[in-house]
Design a protein around this motif. Structure first.
Motif, PDB file in Angstrom:
ATOM      1  N   LYS A  24       7.767   5.090   3.583  1.00 56.32           N
ATOM      2  CA  LYS A  24       6.722   4.640   2.652  1.00 56.32           C
ATOM      3  C   LYS A  24       7.405   3.856   1.528  1.00 56.32           C
ATOM      4  O   LYS A  24       8.588   4.086   1.230  1.00 56.32           O
ATOM      5  CB  LYS A  24       5.993   5.851   2.078  1.00 56.32           C
ATOM      6  CG  LYS A  24       5.324   6.705   3.155  1.00 56.32           C
ATOM      7  CD  LYS A  24       3.823   6.692   2.998  1.00 56.32           C
ATOM      8  CE  LYS A  24       3.130   7.390   4.156  1.00 56.32           C
ATOM      9  NZ  LYS A  24       2.855   8.799   3.870  1.00 56.32           N
ATOM     10  N   ARG A  34       4.971  -8.969   5.733  1.00 64.46           N
ATOM     11  CA  ARG A  34       3.516  -9.025   5.854  1.00 64.46           C
ATOM     12  C   ARG A  34       3.046 -10.481   5.883  1.00 64.46           C
ATOM     13  O   ARG A  34       2.102 -10.830   6.577  1.00 64.46           O
ATOM     14  CB  ARG A  34       2.887  -8.283   4.663  1.00 64.46           C
ATOM     15  CG  ARG A  34       1.429  -8.059   4.805  1.00 64.46           C
ATOM     16  CD  ARG A  34       0.947  -7.013   3.835  1.00 64.46           C
ATOM     17  NE  ARG A  34       1.164  -7.426   2.457  1.00 64.46           N
ATOM     18  CZ  ARG A  34       0.988  -6.630   1.405  1.00 64.46           C
ATOM     19  NH1 ARG A  34       0.594  -5.381   1.564  1.00 64.46           N
ATOM     20  NH2 ARG A  34       1.184  -7.078   0.201  1.00 64.46           N
ATOM     21  N   ASN A  62       2.219  -1.551   6.478  1.00 67.03           N
ATOM     22  CA  ASN A  62       2.109  -2.582   5.453  1.00 67.03           C
ATOM     23  C   ASN A  62       2.297  -3.973   6.063  1.00 67.03           C
ATOM     24  O   ASN A  62       1.540  -4.891   5.772  1.00 67.03           O
ATOM     25  CB  ASN A  62       3.152  -2.359   4.348  1.00 67.03           C
ATOM     26  CG  ASN A  62       2.587  -1.566   3.182  1.00 67.03           C
ATOM     27  OD1 ASN A  62       1.786  -2.087   2.398  1.00 67.03           O
ATOM     28  ND2 ASN A  62       2.980  -0.307   3.078  1.00 67.03           N
ATOM     29  N   HIS A  88       0.432   4.408   0.357  1.00 68.73           N
ATOM     30  CA  HIS A  88       0.219   5.484   1.321  1.00 68.73           C
ATOM     31  C   HIS A  88       0.530   5.047   2.746  1.00 68.73           C
ATOM     32  O   HIS A  88       0.469   5.839   3.672  1.00 68.73           O
ATOM     33  CB  HIS A  88      -1.224   5.985   1.222  1.00 68.73           C
ATOM     34  CG  HIS A  88      -2.225   4.888   1.473  1.00 68.73           C
ATOM     35  ND1 HIS A  88      -2.513   3.943   0.520  1.00 68.73           N
ATOM     36  CD2 HIS A  88      -2.954   4.583   2.563  1.00 68.73           C
ATOM     37  CE1 HIS A  88      -3.409   3.103   1.025  1.00 68.73           C
ATOM     38  NE2 HIS A  88      -3.686   3.461   2.267  1.00 68.73           N
ATOM     39  N   MET A  89       0.844   3.747   2.930  1.00 68.57           N
ATOM     40  CA  MET A  89       1.133   3.257   4.285  1.00 68.57           C
ATOM     41  C   MET A  89       2.626   3.102   4.499  1.00 68.57           C
ATOM     42  O   MET A  89       3.366   2.795   3.568  1.00 68.57           O
ATOM     43  CB  MET A  89       0.516   1.874   4.487  1.00 68.57           C
ATOM     44  CG  MET A  89      -0.975   1.857   4.582  1.00 68.57           C
ATOM     45  SD  MET A  89      -1.419   0.146   4.981  1.00 68.57           S
ATOM     46  CE  MET A  89      -3.163   0.199   4.657  1.00 68.57           C
ATOM     47  N   PHE A 102      -0.674  -5.018   8.291  1.00 62.76           N
ATOM     48  CA  PHE A 102      -2.005  -4.990   7.671  1.00 62.76           C
ATOM     49  C   PHE A 102      -2.876  -6.206   8.012  1.00 62.76           C
ATOM     50  O   PHE A 102      -4.010  -6.069   8.464  1.00 62.76           O
ATOM     51  CB  PHE A 102      -1.876  -4.833   6.149  1.00 62.76           C
ATOM     52  CG  PHE A 102      -3.185  -4.586   5.485  1.00 62.76           C
ATOM     53  CD1 PHE A 102      -3.779  -3.338   5.543  1.00 62.76           C
ATOM     54  CD2 PHE A 102      -3.842  -5.617   4.816  1.00 62.76           C
ATOM     55  CE1 PHE A 102      -5.012  -3.112   4.949  1.00 62.76           C
ATOM     56  CE2 PHE A 102      -5.076  -5.389   4.225  1.00 62.76           C
ATOM     57  CZ  PHE A 102      -5.652  -4.137   4.289  1.00 62.76           C
ATOM     58  N   TYR A 147       0.860  -1.186   0.000  1.00 61.47           N
ATOM     59  CA  TYR A 147       0.000   0.000   0.000  1.00 61.47           C
ATOM     60  C   TYR A 147       0.889   1.225   0.000  1.00 61.47           C
ATOM     61  O   TYR A 147       1.649   1.437   0.958  1.00 61.47           O
ATOM     62  CB  TYR A 147      -0.925  -0.025   1.204  1.00 61.47           C
ATOM     63  CG  TYR A 147      -1.852  -1.203   1.180  1.00 61.47           C
ATOM     64  CD1 TYR A 147      -2.983  -1.188   0.346  1.00 61.47           C
ATOM     65  CD2 TYR A 147      -1.610  -2.339   1.933  1.00 61.47           C
ATOM     66  CE1 TYR A 147      -3.828  -2.283   0.288  1.00 61.47           C
ATOM     67  CE2 TYR A 147      -2.443  -3.433   1.882  1.00 61.47           C
ATOM     68  CZ  TYR A 147      -3.553  -3.396   1.048  1.00 61.47           C
ATOM     69  OH  TYR A 147      -4.380  -4.483   0.980  1.00 61.47           O
TER      70      TYR A 147
END
Ligand code: ATP
Ligand code: MG
Length: 361
Positions: A132, A148, A97, A91-92, A100, A89
């Motif tokens: 980011k 992740r 990320n 914007h994260m 998540f 992502y």
């Protein structure tokens, strides 16, 4: 933990096309690192998606720890997947990320913090957690995607060509990191690649696929040393194994005007299995062909191209009308003649029709 059992798995996307997976059978022990390898389009991603529950299984059964999984929803499978084109992502931050999947599972803030920080430490991302994705290198993004997947503590980790977007150096580095990660976490892993070098270097066990069929499973050493069929022989190993169609006269292999002597035990094996006076495939890897007459009889090769491999050259030439690849320490000129001998203790034989390995029973 995860023990997997696939029984006669088939997949057909549409009734007009043929099956994409034909008859997939395999058992995976807890903690294994399986590499599914095969050419583009052979069905690797399809297999992973069925395991993850993102695609239905058309026929056959898939068991995980003894439970039939076919109709268990993806979210209840406790499987983590890193996709072929992983997406972060934008914007994260790296932290978010990685976190998540945990947030979705409503994990407590404290647990999330611990797990993300642990994963970041393992993956060397501690200093990047606040960044980011656009300000990360390719390898750091890749590790974020891995992070992740691993924080979820899944029973099974699926990875679909996770290194395909990286440059050669980074790929080799990440390969090692993933193997080390597996040594620490011991999560059962199925890793997909079309790159046979990646398969040989990473796998505890390789599964070679072609056109929806499983061609061979085994340790990298076993698959390299004793390919069970012509496809595996050609696909595993770089530069590829040389394959020649030859006539077995009962004692030697005849190819054009050349007669290649073979070992007594190979003669006996071929004779016992009815190959006397028959055509067969004879396979030999480039590293088992040597300039000069090291292994008794030598044969003439006409050089077409020399290619620098690094410390040595790959010579592509013609042997009795067949392509032949051999390794040499010096480059040769197109048109040069070269005498070589075959180390027949490393010869491979395949049936001309079934393309199966001819071996001692
Ligand atoms: N959603 C779909 N609908 C119809 N056919 C599909 C679908 N997904 C994949 N296929 C077909 O199934 C076959 C296997 O595809 P798959 O993506 O599993 O191959 P792959 O081994 O992962 O290849 P690659 O190495 O290129 O990623 C291909 O012929 C492909 O065109
Ligand atoms: Mg794929």
């Amino acid at each position: 933990m995860a023990h997997l059992h696939f029984k006669h798995i088939q997949k057909q996307y549409s009734s007009t096309d043929g099956p994409v997976i034909k008859d997939f059978n395999m058992e995976v022990e807890d903690g294994e690192f399986i590499v599914l390898v095969g050419p583009s389009g052979c069905g690797k991603s399809t297999m992973l998606k069925m395991i993850a529950g993102l695609e239905d299984v058309t026929a056959g059964e898939f068991f995980m720890n003894g439970t039939k999984m076919n109709s268990i929803p993806s979210k209840d499978r406790n499987i983590s997947m890193v996709f072929q084109n992983y997406a972060l992502y934008p914007h994260m931050t790296v932290f978010d990320n990685i976190a998540f999947g945990l947030k979705i599972k409503k994990t407590s803030k404290q647990d999330i913090k611990e797990k993300v920080e642990d994963a970041a430490a393992v993956l060397g991302l501690t200093d990047y957690l606040h960044r980011k994705p656009q300000s990360l290198s390719g390898g750091q993004r890749q590790r974020t995607a891995l992070g992740r997947a691993i924080v979820r503590d899944a029973d099974l980790l699926l990875m679909d060509e996770p290194l395909s977007n990286l440059d050669a150096m980074l790929r080799i580095k990440m390969r090692k990191e993933i193997i080390q990660l597996h040594k620490r976490l011991k999560t059962t892993t199925i890793y997909v690649t079309h790159d046979q070098t990646e398969a040989l270097t990473m796998a505890s066990r390789i599964a070679v696929m072609n056109q929806g069929e499983m061609m061979q499973t085994g340790t990298p050493q076993a698959v390299y040393k004793s390919p069970e069929n012509l496809f595996t022989a050609k696909f595993i190993g770089s530069p590829a194994m040389n394959i020649f169609e030859v006539f077995f006269d009962g004692s030697e292999l005849i190819i054009g005007s050349s007669q290649i002597p073979i070992s007594k035990s190979a003669q006996q094996m071929l004779a016992e299995q009815g190959y006397t006076q028959q055509k067969i495939y004879f396979g030999i890897r480039p590293e088992n062909i040597h300039p000069g007459s090291l292994h008794a009889e030598s044969f003439n090769i006409k050089v077409r191209v020399s290619e620098l491999l690094g410390s040595e050259y790959l010579i592509d030439g013609d042997f009795e009308g067949f392509d032949i690849g051999i390794k040499a320490n010096t480059p040769l000129q197109p048109g040069d003649n070269l005498a070589v001998s075959f180390d027949m203790s490393h010869a491979h034989y395949f049936d001309l029709n079934s393309e199966q390995r001819i071996d001692h029973f």
